[in-house]
Design a protein around this motif. Sequence first.
Motif, mmCIF file in Angstrom:
data_model
loop_
_atom_site.group_PDB
_atom_site.id
_atom_site.type_symbol
_atom_site.label_atom_id
_atom_site.label_comp_id
_atom_site.label_asym_id
_atom_site.label_seq_id
_atom_site.Cartn_x
_atom_site.Cartn_y
_atom_site.Cartn_z
ATOM 1 N N LYS A 88 0.838 -1.210 0.000
ATOM 2 C CA LYS A 88 0.000 0.000 0.000
ATOM 3 C C LYS A 88 0.866 1.251 0.000
ATOM 4 C CE LYS A 88 -4.070 -2.038 2.027
ATOM 5 N NZ LYS A 88 -5.037 -2.048 3.109
ATOM 6 N N GLU A 91 2.162 1.783 -3.471
ATOM 7 C CA GLU A 91 1.084 2.297 -4.333
ATOM 8 C C GLU A 91 0.860 3.790 -4.105
ATOM 9 O OE1 GLU A 91 -2.439 -0.026 -3.674
ATOM 10 O OE2 GLU A 91 -1.476 -1.874 -4.332
ATOM 11 N N ILE A 92 0.875 4.206 -2.852
ATOM 12 C CA ILE A 92 0.691 5.632 -2.532
ATOM 13 C C ILE A 92 1.844 6.442 -3.096
ATOM 14 C CG2 ILE A 92 0.653 7.303 -0.626
ATOM 15 C CD1 ILE A 92 -0.929 5.149 0.969
ATOM 16 N N GLU A 94 3.692 5.724 -5.712
ATOM 17 C CA GLU A 94 3.521 5.785 -7.168
ATOM 18 C C GLU A 94 2.452 6.798 -7.550
ATOM 19 O OE1 GLU A 94 2.730 1.871 -8.694
ATOM 20 O OE2 GLU A 94 4.625 1.087 -7.954
ATOM 21 N N GLN A 95 1.377 6.832 -6.800
ATOM 22 C CA GLN A 95 0.293 7.786 -7.079
ATOM 23 C C GLN A 95 0.781 9.218 -6.889
ATOM 24 O OE1 GLN A 95 -2.906 6.617 -4.504
ATOM 25 N NE2 GLN A 95 -3.491 4.862 -5.779
ATOM 26 N N GLN A 96 1.582 9.445 -5.875
ATOM 27 C CA GLN A 96 2.098 10.784 -5.627
ATOM 28 C C GLN A 96 3.074 11.212 -6.719
ATOM 29 O OE1 GLN A 96 3.593 10.454 -1.615
ATOM 30 N NE2 GLN A 96 1.612 10.976 -0.712
ATOM 31 N N ASN A 98 2.961 10.255 -9.822
ATOM 32 C CA ASN A 98 2.183 10.465 -11.053
ATOM 33 C C ASN A 98 1.305 11.712 -10.979
ATOM 34 O OD1 ASN A 98 3.306 8.194 -12.222
ATOM 35 N ND2 ASN A 98 1.698 6.857 -11.470
ATOM 36 N N SER A 99 1.172 12.302 -9.804
ATOM 37 C CA SER A 99 0.302 13.485 -9.662
ATOM 38 C C SER A 99 1.014 14.764 -10.048
ATOM 39 C CB SER A 99 -0.163 13.635 -8.221
ATOM 40 O OG SER A 99 -0.941 12.519 -7.865
#
Length: 99
Positions: A88, A91-92, A94-96, A98-99
């Motif tokens: 998790k 994943e967080i 990676e999301q940050q 990509n933002s």
Amino acid sequence: MPELLAELKSRLRITWDDEDAELERIINRAKSYFEKLTSKTFSFELDAWETELLLERCRYVYNNAADEFENNFADELKRLIMHVALEKRAEIGEQQENS
């Protein structure tokens, strides 16, 4: 589910089909247990390491020893929780990115 049921029956040395419905309920409750413990849905494929824990949980429940499962598998449960938490976190991250 048929593979998990067959694997559990093999582990419990059950060769009859009379208890299949109850064993399926035990499997479903064990899946729910792990999903609530980790907030993750697992595939529980036969070659997945978390499936071993699922089958052991089922074995303990079947033998009316569910209360002993967490004590006897504390290290494995901690590893599972840590593994999910690290997934998790990745994943967080990676999301940050990509933002």
